[in-house]
Write a protein that holds these residues in place. Structure first.
Motif, PDB file in Angstrom:
ATOM      1  N   LEU A 258       0.853  -1.185   0.000  1.00 45.69           N
ATOM      2  CA  LEU A 258       0.000   0.000   0.000  1.00 45.69           C
ATOM      3  C   LEU A 258       0.892   1.239   0.000  1.00 45.69           C
ATOM      4  O   LEU A 258       1.958   1.246   0.623  1.00 45.69           O
ATOM      5  N   ARG A 259       0.433   2.277  -0.678  1.00 44.11           N
ATOM      6  CA  ARG A 259       1.205   3.518  -0.738  1.00 44.11           C
ATOM      7  C   ARG A 259       0.541   4.567   0.148  1.00 44.11           C
ATOM      8  O   ARG A 259      -0.673   4.752   0.124  1.00 44.11           O
ATOM      9  N   ALA A 260       1.363   5.242   0.940  1.00 51.30           N
ATOM     10  CA  ALA A 260       0.871   6.310   1.807  1.00 51.30           C
ATOM     11  C   ALA A 260       1.702   7.560   1.545  1.00 51.30           C
ATOM     12  O   ALA A 260       2.635   7.553   0.739  1.00 51.30           O
ATOM     13  N   SER A 261       1.386   8.626   2.238  1.00 53.61           N
ATOM     14  CA  SER A 261       2.106   9.885   2.011  1.00 53.61           C
ATOM     15  C   SER A 261       2.357  10.599   3.331  1.00 53.61           C
ATOM     16  O   SER A 261       1.807  10.240   4.372  1.00 53.61           O
ATOM     17  N   SER A 306      -6.941  -6.085   3.825  1.00 51.66           N
ATOM     18  CA  SER A 306      -8.019  -5.399   4.524  1.00 51.66           C
ATOM     19  C   SER A 306      -9.134  -4.988   3.562  1.00 51.66           C
ATOM     20  O   SER A 306      -8.887  -4.618   2.410  1.00 51.66           O
ATOM     21  N   LYS A 307     -10.338  -5.018   4.052  1.00 52.50           N
ATOM     22  CA  LYS A 307     -11.484  -4.539   3.279  1.00 52.50           C
ATOM     23  C   LYS A 307     -11.517  -3.012   3.260  1.00 52.50           C
ATOM     24  O   LYS A 307     -12.137  -2.416   2.397  1.00 52.50           O
ATOM     25  N   ASP A 308     -10.849  -2.406   4.242  1.00 50.89           N
ATOM     26  CA  ASP A 308     -10.818  -0.952   4.323  1.00 50.89           C
ATOM     27  C   ASP A 308      -9.363  -0.495   4.279  1.00 50.89           C
ATOM     28  O   ASP A 308      -8.756  -0.140   5.295  1.00 50.89           O
ATOM     29  N   GLY A 315      -3.618   4.779   9.187  1.00 47.67           N
ATOM     30  CA  GLY A 315      -2.955   4.352  10.421  1.00 47.67           C
ATOM     31  C   GLY A 315      -1.437   4.441  10.307  1.00 47.67           C
ATOM     32  O   GLY A 315      -0.755   4.903  11.229  1.00 47.67           O
ATOM     33  N   ASN A 316      -0.905   4.025   9.168  1.00 48.05           N
ATOM     34  CA  ASN A 316       0.548   4.095   8.974  1.00 48.05           C
ATOM     35  C   ASN A 316       1.026   5.535   8.848  1.00 48.05           C
ATOM     36  O   ASN A 316       2.110   5.878   9.322  1.00 48.05           O
TER      37      ASN A 316
END
Length: 688
Positions: A258-261, A306-308, A315-316
């Motif tokens: 998953l990519r976050a920022s 995860s479904k969400d 969270g990360n």
């Protein structure tokens, strides 16, 4: 032919050496099977967060029968005069349950003995496997084992289940204190219950259906592909160190990238600090643009689908924000004073108890950097300033939190203080190369600083008698020495180690008692590093010894001689000339008194010695311009012409003539031959 499945289920295994344990289990089982002469087609090993497993395909059902030759007493002692078995012979036969007719004669170089070829029936493989797997587990590279509850068996983590099957049948055994079965566990969250394994062949697919990618390499490939895809979506390049990739692969059963920022304001902080905290603390993959500039994104690998996913990403992002804010705080805090102001703190920090403070070391580095700068044509003022500032960032709060940023932080702060670019760049470059094969300083000032720092440490530590012993090298002096050699050789700096070390010793006046001994010890220590450095490059040890024999003090010159000797070895005359040089050296070593430097041409009586003399004169004339240009390869190529006259000389001329004048003249001729070769290396050291 059968398929065997072995699986050890545990609590979460240490991620940093999971791959190593998988490989060790694989090789341990393979070795034991080969030692037991058990045939098989191939082995496949698996490793996930909670399991180590091995599949053996096409394994035989039993060991082959083998013949063991049993040897008894000597024939003379086994039979009496009538040819009947003596007590000794009878005891041997009865012990094996055989008759006299079954005995054979075994002939050896020590005489004849009675014997018997005993056929040993091969055991069933299923009976041998439990011990084979237990042995492989016992030999895994585990630094510290633990005992779980009342169990007596030990392992790196508590064992929770054991599978041992042959095709669709359980092989009943007790391994690591657990009875074997055909039940395994799937993903801790997606498939937490025990699952039956119907056949050993179906192991991987059964776990796949239970949300576990059991194959470590497949899991890693999946991570790489997902990370690449997410990076491409924002036009970025992912930083994926192999160690981090291995660790993340070991942390998940079902990788979901998953990519976050994060906020762009954090990009004002040195990106090395941000990358360090995201990699080390959070196991994130950072993203940069094509020029290596950090982007406000990171990729993490979740162990659940995860479904969400938006909530997982949020969270990360929430978790990483305080860590980035800490780095930002330290960076801003350090900027409240100029970099040079941190020198006050260095005056109270000890470099080494007998050698003074880090500030004193900085002053010595500044002086030595300036000296080196004069030798290589660099800016002396910049070299001095870089030396003074070189260790300032050790007192910064950023380096206090991120020790790996020493040098890097100093370069950032120097730029913010508008220090000259050459000075700022050098502060980071002083630590290069950091490891074997690492890049070297790119700038002249950085080069001077890197050399000065290492040589100062070498001289100081040897000066107080704290030289490395065995594997103990707390100041990394071996690495520092190889760093010095690499910089001087690869950057083609014609600097003499003698002058560098002497200059460093001057800066230690009053702190080192025996300057002469320190000089000798440091020179010997650095020179001893040549062997390790060149053997790693594939250079033969005797080639290194041939050059070391003449003890060049300039590493660049040493390297050029090494390359020349390597090229010389490929010449057809190399072997005969090496042997001739060895012979010449032995003759000269045994000569009484001082051998003359000049040859009296009127005393040359034999044709062979006249021809050798002429060849030597020709070689002197041919090599003189080559010597002036240090063209060692050209010199040795020219000296190869001495092979034929030198061989003829030894075949036809008696060196140790009864006529003292002839003898001394011939020794003088050989001394000239020897001197020509020693101008490059001691070719007599070559072994062929």
């Amino acid at each position: 032919m059968t398929t065997i499945l072995f699986e050890l289920g545990t609590a979460e295994l240490p991620p940093k050496n999971l791959k190593q344990m998988r490989d060790a289990l694989h090789s341990g089982v393979e070795k034991s099977l080969n030692d037991a002469n058990i045939t098989f087609d191939n082995i496949k090993s698996y490793a996930t967060t909670r399991r180590l497993a091995v599949q053996i395909f096409g394994i035989s059902d039993k060991q082959p029968d083998r013949v063991e030759q049993k040897r008894g007493p000597a024939v003379k002692g086994a039979f009496d005069a009538d040819g009947n078995l003596t007590k000794a012979g009878l005891g041997f036969a009865q012990g094996l349950g055989i008759s006299k007719d079954d005995l054979i004669t075994i002939s050896t170089d020590k005489g004849d003995y009675i014997g018997y070829n005993l056929t040993v029936q091969g055991q069933a493989v299923s009976d041998l496997l439990p011990a084979i797997f237990q042995k492989a587990l016992d030999e895994l590279p585990i630094a510290k084992r633990m005992r779980s509850g009342a169990e007596r068996s030990e392992f790196v983590r508590p064992v929770q289940w054991v599978v041992l099957m042959a095709d669709d049948q359980v092989i009943n055994a007790n391994i690591q204190g657990h009875s074997t079965a055909n039940k395994t566990c799937g993903h801790r969250f997606h498939a937490p219950d025990f699952i039956d394994i119907d056949r050993a062949d179906n192991y991987e697919s059964i776990l796949q259906n239970a949300f576990v990618i059991a194959d470590f390499d497949k899991r890693q490939q999946a991570i790489q592909e997902q990370v690449q895809k997410l990076a491409d979506e924002v036009g970025a390049v992912a930083i994926v160190p192999q160690d981090l990739l291995d660790e993340v692969t070991a942390l998940v059963d079902l990788p979901v990238a998953l990519r976050a920022s994060f906020e762009e304001r954090f990009l004002a902080v040195p990106q090395e600090a941000l990358i360090s905290t995201m990699q080390a603390d959070q196991k994130y993959f950072c993203l940069t643009d094509k020029d290596g500039k950090l982007q406000p994104y990171f990729i993490f690998i979740s162990n659940i689908d995860s479904k969400d996913k938006a909530q997982v990403i949020a969270g990360n992002e929430k978790v990483v924000r305080p860590r980035l804010a800490d780095a930002e705080f330290f960076f801003l805090q350090d900027q409240k004073q100029p970099l040079f102001a941190l020198t006050e703190n260095l005056k109270n920090r000890v470099f080494q108890e007998k050698l003074g403070t880090i500030w004193e070391k900085s002053e010595r580095i500044a002086k030595l950097s300036a000296f080196i700068a004069t030798q290589i044509g660099a800016n002396v003022e910049h070299a001095t300033r870089a030396g003074v500032l070189s260790k300032c960032d050790l007192a910064s709060t950023l380096v206090g939190e991120f020790p790996e940023l020493q040098g890097i932080a100093g370069t950032y702060y120097a730029r913010l203080n508008n220090e000259p670019t050459a000075v700022a760049d050098a502060i980071e470059e002083q630590y290069l190369p950091k490891f074997s094969g690492d890049k070297l300083p790119a700038t002249d000032i950085g080069t001077a600083l890197a050399l000065a720092d290492r040589i100062d440490t070498l001289v100081g530590i040897f000066g107080i008698g704290e030289a490395p012993t065995g594997s103990k090298d707390p100041f990394s002096l071996r690495r520092a020495s190889i760093g010095v050699l690499r910089i001087l050789i690869e950057k083609k700096l014609a600097l003499n180690l003698v002058s560098l070390i002497e200059q460093a010793l001057k800066n230690y006046q009053g702190k080192i008692d025996n300057l002469a001994k320190t000089f000798t010890d440091v020179m010997e220590f650095i020179n001893a590093r040549y062997r390790a450095m060149y053997t790693e490059q594939g250079v033969a040890v005797d080639t290194i010894m041939a050059v070391q024999a003449i003890n060049p003090h300039m590493p660049l010159d040493f390297d050029e001689r090494i390359r020349a000797v390597q090229a010389f070895r490929a010449l057809p005359q190399a072997q005969s000339l090496a042997e001739a040089n060895k012979r010449v050296a032995n003759i000269l070593a045994k000569a009484e008194g001082q051998v003359a430097d000049n040859v009296d041409e009127s005393l040359l009586t034999e044709i062979a010695e006249k021809e050798l003399y002429q060849a030597v004169q020709n070689a002197k004339n041919a090599t003189k311009p080559l010597q002036e240009n240090a063209d060692y390869q050209g010199i040795l190529t020219e000296l190869a012409n001495l092979a034929t006259p030198l061989t003829a000389f030894f075949d036809n001329v008696m060196v140790n003539s009864d006529d003292v004048n002839l003898k001394n003249n011939r020794l003088a001729l050989l001394k000239q031959v020897r001197g020509l070769f020693l101008s490059v290396a001691d070719i007599g050291e070559l072994q062929g």
